[in-house]
Design a protein around this motif. Structure first.
Motif, PDB file in Angstrom:
ATOM      1  N   GLU A 103      28.308   1.092   0.996  1.00  0.00           N
ATOM      2  CA  GLU A 103      27.321  -0.170   2.416  1.00  0.00           C
ATOM      3  C   GLU A 103      28.804  -0.942   2.283  1.00  0.00           C
ATOM      4  OE1 GLU A 103      24.813   0.809   4.508  1.00  0.00           O
ATOM      5  OE2 GLU A 103      24.342   2.551   2.679  1.00  0.00           O
ATOM      6  N   ARG A 104      29.390  -1.594   1.029  1.00  0.00           N
ATOM      7  CA  ARG A 104      30.094  -2.195   1.833  1.00  0.00           C
ATOM      8  C   ARG A 104      31.802  -2.180   2.449  1.00  0.00           C
ATOM      9  NH1 ARG A 104      29.613  -4.923  -4.151  1.00  0.00           N
ATOM     10  NH2 ARG A 104      31.518  -3.036  -4.349  1.00  0.00           N
ATOM     11  N   PHE A 105      31.594  -0.645   2.381  1.00  0.00           N
ATOM     12  CA  PHE A 105      33.533  -0.031   2.331  1.00  0.00           C
ATOM     13  C   PHE A 105      32.572   0.975   3.984  1.00  0.00           C
ATOM     14  CE2 PHE A 105      34.612   4.179   3.269  1.00  0.00           C
ATOM     15  CZ  PHE A 105      36.291   4.048   2.496  1.00  0.00           C
ATOM     16  N   LEU A 106      31.107   1.060   4.226  1.00  0.00           N
ATOM     17  CA  LEU A 106      31.427   1.898   5.616  1.00  0.00           C
ATOM     18  C   LEU A 106      31.040   0.525   6.455  1.00  0.00           C
ATOM     19  CD1 LEU A 106      28.950   3.750   4.570  1.00  0.00           C
ATOM     20  CD2 LEU A 106      30.875   4.677   5.718  1.00  0.00           C
ATOM     21  N   THR A 107      30.731  -0.324   6.210  1.00  0.00           N
ATOM     22  CA  THR A 107      30.851  -2.049   6.620  1.00  0.00           C
ATOM     23  C   THR A 107      31.821  -2.449   6.751  1.00  0.00           C
ATOM     24  OG1 THR A 107      28.280  -2.265   5.428  1.00  0.00           O
ATOM     25  CG2 THR A 107      29.563  -3.707   7.182  1.00  0.00           C
ATOM     26  N   ASP A 108      33.006  -2.153   6.168  1.00  0.00           N
ATOM     27  CA  ASP A 108      33.979  -2.531   6.044  1.00  0.00           C
ATOM     28  C   ASP A 108      35.074  -1.955   7.427  1.00  0.00           C
ATOM     29  OD1 ASP A 108      33.957  -4.769   4.168  1.00  0.00           O
ATOM     30  OD2 ASP A 108      34.823  -3.414   2.486  1.00  0.00           O
ATOM     31  N   LEU A 109      34.449  -0.513   7.637  1.00  0.00           N
ATOM     32  CA  LEU A 109      35.367   0.648   8.022  1.00  0.00           C
ATOM     33  C   LEU A 109      34.699   0.536   9.612  1.00  0.00           C
ATOM     34  CD1 LEU A 109      35.430   3.823   6.193  1.00  0.00           C
ATOM     35  CD2 LEU A 109      36.715   2.943   7.233  1.00  0.00           C
ATOM     36  N   GLU A 110      33.605   0.019   9.953  1.00  0.00           N
ATOM     37  CA  GLU A 110      33.004  -0.107  11.053  1.00  0.00           C
ATOM     38  C   GLU A 110      33.097  -1.504  11.527  1.00  0.00           C
ATOM     39  OE1 GLU A 110      28.450  -0.341  10.703  1.00  0.00           O
ATOM     40  OE2 GLU A 110      28.224   1.674  10.263  1.00  0.00           O
ATOM     41  N   ALA A 115      35.645  -2.741  11.400  1.00  0.00           N
ATOM     42  CA  ALA A 115      37.704  -2.176  11.812  1.00  0.00           C
ATOM     43  C   ALA A 115      37.591  -1.418  12.696  1.00  0.00           C
ATOM     44  CB  ALA A 115      38.452  -1.905  10.110  1.00  0.00           C
ATOM     45  N   GLY A 116      36.629  -0.601  12.726  1.00  0.00           N
ATOM     46  CA  GLY A 116      36.956   0.198  14.667  1.00  0.00           C
ATOM     47  C   GLY A 116      36.265  -0.700  15.117  1.00  0.00           C
ATOM     48  N   ALA A 117      35.635  -1.481  15.037  1.00  0.00           N
ATOM     49  CA  ALA A 117      35.083  -2.198  16.615  1.00  0.00           C
ATOM     50  C   ALA A 117      36.210  -3.308  16.716  1.00  0.00           C
ATOM     51  CB  ALA A 117      34.317  -3.390  15.558  1.00  0.00           C
TER      52      ALA A 117
END
Length: 183
Positions: free
Chosen positions: A171-178, A180-182
């Motif tokens: 979850e932390r990884f995906l939140t970081d990815l989202e 960064a994508g935003a």
């Protein structure tokens, strides 16, 4: 007696008679015959001729009057026909205009229904796309999470087998990815 009559006739015949002047007896007999002929003609023939002549005049005048009446009737019927024809043309033009208006209304209705159907199909497609996207995002999160855990396990060198820990990390990884994508 018969002898005396012949003698008198012979004596009377011995006088010479002028052929240009008729005898008075002939004038009397001719006048009576002429009067009788005139009476018969005036009493019987002339009235009959007058009746025949009057019948012919009546027939001719009646024929003319009948022809004039027939002509007037024909003209009247012609005018009625022309009026009906003009009315029929007006009605036909009205029907044609009404049909065009109805056709335009039907066309507009069909176009509106087609637009509504297209909008409904597009909305259904968008909903289906959104649902598929969410499904794909969930599947990708699961796969990315599994891959990330495997990768992190290899990098860190420790096993991240604990489910709660693995979820938190994913979850932390995906939140970081989202995030960064935003940006």
């Amino acid at each position: 007696m018969l002898n005396t009559a012949i003698n008198l006739a012979a004596e009377g015949g011995s006088q010479e008679h002028n052929p240009i002047i008729p005898l008075w007896q002939e004038i009397v007999v001719g006048s009576i015959a002429f009067a009788l002929l005139c009476f018969v003609l005036m009493k019987f023939v002339f009235p009959r001729m007058e009746q025949t002549f009057q019948a012919r005049v009546d027939a001719i005048e009646g024929g003319i009057k009948r022809a004039e009446a027939a002509q007037a009737e024909a003209n009247k019927l012609l005018e009625q026909y022309r009026a009906q024809l003009a009315e029929a043309r007006t009605d036909a033009a009205k029907i044609r205009d009404d049909a065009r208006a109805d056709a335009e209304g039907i066309r507009q209705d069909v176009l509106a229904k087609a637009r509504e159907e297209a909008d409904r199909i597009i909305a259904a497609g968008k909903e289906q796309l959104a649902a598929e996207r969410q499904t794909i995002v969930r599947e990708l999160r699961t796969e990315v999470g599994t891959i990330a855990v495997d990768l992190a396990s290899r990098i860190v060198g420790e096993s991240l087998a604990d489910e709660a820990r693995r979820r938190g990390t994913v979850e932390r990884f995906l939140t970081d990815l989202e995030s960064a994508g935003a940006r």
